[in-house]
Design an enzyme around this catalytic site. Structure first.
Site, short mmCIF file in Angstrom:
data_model
loop_
_atom_site.label_atom_id
_atom_site.label_comp_id
_atom_site.label_asym_id
_atom_site.label_seq_id
_atom_site.Cartn_x
_atom_site.Cartn_y
_atom_site.Cartn_z
N GLN A 169 18.93 25.30 -3.00
CA GLN A 169 18.91 25.38 -1.54
C GLN A 169 20.31 25.64 -1.00
OE1 GLN A 169 15.84 21.67 -1.66
NE2 GLN A 169 16.58 22.11 0.38
N ARG A 205 11.74 16.36 2.43
CA ARG A 205 11.55 17.07 3.69
C ARG A 205 11.97 16.22 4.87
NH1 ARG A 205 6.45 21.00 4.96
NH2 ARG A 205 7.23 21.83 6.90
N CYS A 206 13.18 15.66 4.78
CA CYS A 206 13.71 14.96 5.94
C CYS A 206 15.21 14.97 5.89
CB CYS A 206 13.18 13.53 6.04
SG CYS A 206 14.03 12.35 5.00
N GLU A 221 11.24 19.33 9.61
CA GLU A 221 10.99 18.03 8.99
C GLU A 221 10.41 16.99 9.93
OE1 GLU A 221 14.62 18.67 5.86
OE2 GLU A 221 15.04 17.79 7.78
#
Lengths: 788, 292
Positions: free
Chosen positions: A222, A372-373, A742
């Site tokens: 990423q 996902r946060c 998110e």
């Protein structure tokens, strides 16, 4: 509502054109790591430890090496010769690439096989004979903190498994505030280990060109630029220099935080390619991915919240034990070992708070990454949203009413929280009221009373979350010292088309579409004519990558700023072409015209052509700009979610009957993509609430290490999402956006837990930990005398 | 998740397949749908030297009613059972079983014969075949024989099939006008094995008395099992709520679940009680003419 300033043909902000990346994905023409095939490419497979803690007595590779096609078996001792057997984590801890003497968790890399074919490599790892001597295992972080516990990291030279202590807030003031409160509610909340379980597992192709001395690595990352720098820093001593390293992130099949860290497999594959001089491919299988890659959560929290009888919330005290496994391999900004956990005062105007977190080692895989946060925001939101609900029930107040009473007022923004954050904008009352109206809150409460009288279990749960994303202002945020700005570079071609490159990297979020729309909005060039590229460190400008909902707040902002630089130059060229003063030119998307003379027009396409063919004397040719955007603040998306659950008293099953999500992510670039992000996020929100967990038995054996037991929900388990929005622009972002990837994952789990507890409060249930599996709920029911 | 090396042979006749089985003995595995065998091979839990792929043998995929018997070819895919009008309308228990097996992708490949021959106590068909008093027709080098479902499952993942025998056909007696049947499965998520499931096939006469009952249980014992105490508690009794509850409690008592990530033993036992109660109630209602 969403407004637009451009035509659908231009497709700027507020339009929902079809995603530019989808034709290749829908036709199976994406280019993932597994699609990278190079001449002479070799395969790597990894021997992993069956034990959670063991001494490696010996590694006998002779039988593996005897298999035709097996070229090498690489051990920690081999890497030790080059000083590559250990590596730093992103949290400045250390972890093994390959062990030289002991393994510290089940599924840890023991050694690697290099072979000419994938199948041969798989056979060979079975043929490597490793002799282990088992050592005592510590799995429970509370036991790990006790004196005399087995030391997980004797290499640290300390007589404890404690890694770090971090605290924020005024402890004495918070204590006083709690003591002065009418009621203090207290609860233990455990957020278990979970795993992002991206559909694409991690992998790489490392290709070292011995002639040029250049390393090219295609990898599932990423953050390709940061990885390049880390590689140069950790492998500089063996001759890898940053200009000779090229990291390419091709299409990525989901990241969610799990593809931020550097995993040992990448490093071993790179070392193997450098040693052998041929490309080496490594792709994890699903079980390796679940069992060995960085986990999320694993926070053991004790929270106390003060509340007065009139519903006023006072102070919040939180103590948390953070289980990091055998290394702190989280991916937080350097200053914040517990991430942005101190957003835990949430959407409420609390006057006192104190938070303490202690990191601890155990014999489990390393990690502490996001799911996902944004940097532990989910943990913070879960804590405050659970506690507010408990406080409401305890004093007999409606959970919606207590929120309305304590929300930060809309006119109080920018709002400085007691733990030091400056919330940029919000309108929490509006979002909750909207969610309540959509779901018919008051009617549902009446229905609940009727059902309860009949012995049926129905609950209504609210979560009014505040997110904190877009890291970050570089004064506070860095990763390994690299400041968390991000970048955009836009070049306008002579025919008025454009290429735009970014320091971020989409993993499915739709950057090729949304970034093109930002350029279209700012320059009036149709989004169809804007080619977006990311992920190649040889061509894209430097950036910190995509995670923590930061792409729109940082690179998206950079795109607008770079486009505005281009527009400034375009104005000069237009003035020259129109023989007018710059001040007399008016801009509308795609064209400058002379004020008072609407016939005198130059389109952005004409201006672009002139920039290469007829530019003013003394002006540089070309039409391009680069911008490195350092946000002045984080952005604070928010929302209110309400769900309705019915509980089957016989089986213990929680059925989510309705789920309304009202999100506010500021100004919206592409409403359809925002909706998609919310739908996906909500589904990843019910996942930990109801299904997913990775646990360990006392010997440190991983339970839930395959898709048989790691229960990723499917379309069948997914409720019908009812989504809506409010729009409260960010005052400091160039186009008022906040980030949305998110929010839903953060907001959904506490809404569901609150609904379940709401259904069961009257039988004496105060809290239920996640995942709320049928077996767990059944036990809660029977323990509280509910028969089915 | 890469299998060990193996030979793949694809016979085109039953005789050839049986010859191959006889020749390779325990080193061989039959590949029908492959939905259990292939994962086991990829995890290297199974490492057969020879895989005998029977997908090329004609004439084993069929489904028809004949002389009061439903005959199903061993290679019939689960998706075919799911889509069959005969099954849907005449054998609701079989329809309800087929449609909850794994997921649509698996059901497009998986076969009823493979499901039974694999004899996983977590598989869905065994309990249903026990409840339906099905017959499994098998063939070996010495000819064809019939095995009652009651005699077919002999132990943990083991059956009455000889090493050189292959499943040919499943025969199910057609229901009478007073029959009611259902399969009720409870799983953690779609595609999972059952935490528990109950197959019920019973008859209720005009007076409301249960005259016959067969109940099979899924994944709560080492071997697919009949809940004989539950059956005994029903037969000869009027099918009242209390009789059904008594049968459900009997099933709960006689099952033998193991704790795993699906839940502890006491949960599974109680779940059998709950599911058995619901399944028997539904079967009774169907026997008495309810459309549900």
């Amino acid at each position: 509502m969403v407004t637009t300033r451009t035509t659908p043909e231009i497709g700027g902000m507020g339009h929902s054109p079809r995603r530019k990346e989808d034709p290749r994905f829908l036709q199976g023409k994406g280019n993932y790591i597994e699609d990278v095939k190079l001449p002479g490419m070799l395969w790597m497979d990894i021997v992993r430890s069956p034990y959670a803690h063991a001494k490696i007595v010996s590694i006998d590779a002779s039988k593996a090496l005897a298999i035709p096609g097996v070229l090498a078996v690489i051990t920690g001792k081999d890497l030790e010769k080059y000083g590559l057997h250990w590596m730093p984590t992103l949290m400045s801890d250390t972890q093994m690439v390959l062990p030289t003497d002991t393994v510290k968790y089940q599924a840890q890399e023991v050694c690697a096989v290099i072979a000419t074919e994938r199948y041969i490599a798989a056979d060979a790892i079975q043929a490597v004979e490793v002799e282990y001597e088992e050592l005592p295992v510590v799995v429970d972080p509370f036991k790990s903190m006790q004196p005399g516990a087995t030391l997980v990291r004797p290499d640290k030279g300390k007589d404890t498994n404690h890694i770090w202590h971090w605290e924020v807030g005024d402890a004495a003031a918070t204590d006083a505030m709690l003591q002065a409160s009418d009621v203090v509610v207290k609860e233990h909340i455990y957020l278990p280990r979970i795993h992002v379980a991206s559909i694409e597992t991690c992998g790489c192709v490392a290709s070292f060109d011995k002639i040029e001395g250049k390393l090219t690595v295609w990898m599932t990352t990423q953050a390709p630029h940061a990885i390049r720098t880390v590689l140069a820093l950790v492998a500089g001593h063996v001759g890898l220099s940053e200009e000779k390293i090229r990291v390419i992130s091709p299409d990525i099949g989901g990241g969610f935080g799990g593809k931020v860290p550097v995993y040992p497999g990448y490093v071993i594959a790179i070392a193997a390619s450098v040693l052998i001089g041929k490309p080496v491919k490594w792709i994890e299988d699903r079980m390796e991915n679940l069992q060995a890659d960085s986990f999320a959560r694993d926070y053991h929290t004790t929270a106390e919240l003060g509340v007065n009888r009139d519903g006023t919330l006072t102070g919040l005290r939180i103590k948390t034990l953070a289980d990091h496994g055998y290394a702190d391999a989280a991916a937080n900004p350097s200053k914040f070992p517990a991430g942005l956990y101190h957003i835990c005062t949430g959407s409420y105007d609390l006057k006192g708070a104190h938070v303490e977190v202690d990191g601890v080692y155990t014999n489990k895989p390393p990690g502490g990454v996001a799911y996902r946060c944004s940097f532990r925001v989910t943990e913070a939101v879960h804590a405050i949203e659970r506690m507010v609900d408990i406080a409401a029930h305890e004093i007999g107040m409606d959970p919606a009413a207590i929120r309305m009473k304590n929300f930060i007022e809309a006119d109080a923004f920018p709002y400085k929280s007691v733990l030091g954050w400056e919330y940029d904008s919000g309108n929490y009352h509006l979002a909750l009221r909207k969610a309540m109206d959509i779901i018919g809150y008051e009617d549902l409460r009446r229905e609940q009373l009727e059902k309860r009288a009949r012995g049926e279990l129905m609950g209504i749960g609210i979560c009014s979350f505040t997110e904190i994303v877009g890291a970050g202002p570089s004064k506070d945020f860095d990763i390994l010292g690299i400041k968390m700005f991000d970048s955009a570079e836009i070049r306008i071609h002579p025919t008025g088309k454009a290429i735009a490159r970014f320091g971020t990297k989409s993993q499915g979020q739709g950057h090729e579409t949304t970034y093109a729309q930002i350029v279209a909005e700012e320059l009036g060039i149709p989004m169809a004519h804007v080619q977006v590229e990311e992920g190649d460190t040889d061509t894209a400008p430097y950036g910190l990558g995509t995670y923590a909902s930061r792409s729109t707040p940082t690179s998206g902002a950079a795109a607008a700023m770079a486009a505005r630089k281009i527009r400034d130059k375009a104005r000069k060229i237009a003035a020259y072409l129109l023989e007018a003063d710059e001040e007399d030119l008016e801009w509308e998307p795609g064209r400058f015209s002379v004020r008072g003379n609407p016939e005198a027009v130059k389109t952005i396409q004409e201006i672009a052509f002139a920039a290469y063919t007829n530019h003013p004397q003394g002006m540089e040719a070309g039409l391009e700009a680069t911008h490195y955007y350092d946000p002045p603040n984080l952005t604070y998306p928010f929302g209110s979610y309400i769900c309705v659950v019915d509980i089957d008293k016989g089986t213990g099953q929680v059925h989510v009957r309705r789920f309304v999500a009202v999100d506010d992510c500021g100004n919206i670039i592409n409403p359809k993509i925002v909706d998609g992000q919310v739908h996906g996020g909500l589904t990843m929100g019910i996942a930990p609430a109801l299904y997913e967990e990775i646990s360990y038995d006392e010997a440190g054996n991983c339970l839930g290490g395959s898709f048989i037991d790691y229960l990723v929900p499917t379309a069948v388990e997914t409720p019908h999402w009812e989504t809506d929005k409010t729009i409260t622009p960010s005052p400091h972002h160039p186009f008022g956006a906040k980030g949305v990837g998110e929010s839903a994952t953060v907001g959904a789990p506490p809404a569901i837990v609150n609904a379940v507890v709401d259904a069961l409060w009257h039988v004496g249930v105060r809290h239920v930990d996640i995942p709320m599996t049928p077996a767990r709920i059944w036990k809660v029911l029977r323990d509280h005398g509910v028969e089915g | 998740m890469i299998p060990a090396a193996f030979d793949h042979v694809a016979p085109t006749s039953l005789d050839e397949a049986i010859d191959l089985l006889a020749r390779h003995g325990p080193d061989a595995k039959i590949l029908s749908g492959g939905m259990s065998l292939i994962p086991a091979m990829k995890l290297r839990l199974a490492q057969p030297a020879v895989v005998i792929d029977v997908n090329g043998i004609p004439g084993l995929e069929y489904l028809h009613e004949e002389d009061g018997v439903l005959r199903i070819g061993a290679m019939t895919r689960e998706s075919a059972l799911e889509r069959s009008g005969i099954v849907r309308h005449g054998y609701p228990i079989l329809y309800e079983t087929a449609k909850v097996i794994a997921d649509p992708l698996v059901r497009n490949r998986a076969t009823i014969g493979g499901n039974l021959a694999h004899a996983d106590p977590a598989n869905d068909h065994p309990a249903t075949m026990l409840a339906l008093a099905a017959t499994i027709v098998v063939r070996g080098p010495h000819g064809t024989r019939e095995i009652a479902a009651d005699d077919f499952f002999t132990g943990f993942f083991s059956t009455a099939l000889a090493e050189d025998e292959i499943v040919l056909e499943i025969r199910i007696p057609a229901p009478s006008a007073t029959t009611g049947s259902t399969y009720l499965k409870f799983e953690r998520k779609v595609g999972d094995y059952a935490i528990a499931a109950v197959a019920v096939n019973l008859q209720v006469d005009a007076s409301g008395t249960c005259t016959a009952a067969r109940i099979g249980l899924t994944n709560v014992s080492d071997v697919p099992m009949r809940a004989r105490a539950a059956e005994a508690a029903l037969v000869g009794q009027r099918a009242t709520a209390s009789a059904i509850e008594g049968a459900a409690r009997a099933a709960s008592a006689e099952c033998d679940p193991k704790a795993d990530l699906r839940g502890p033993v006491d949960y599974k036992r109680d779940l059998v009680r709950v599911l058995a109660g619901r399944a028997i109630s539904r079967a009774v209602a169907r026997a008495q003419g309810s459309a549900n």
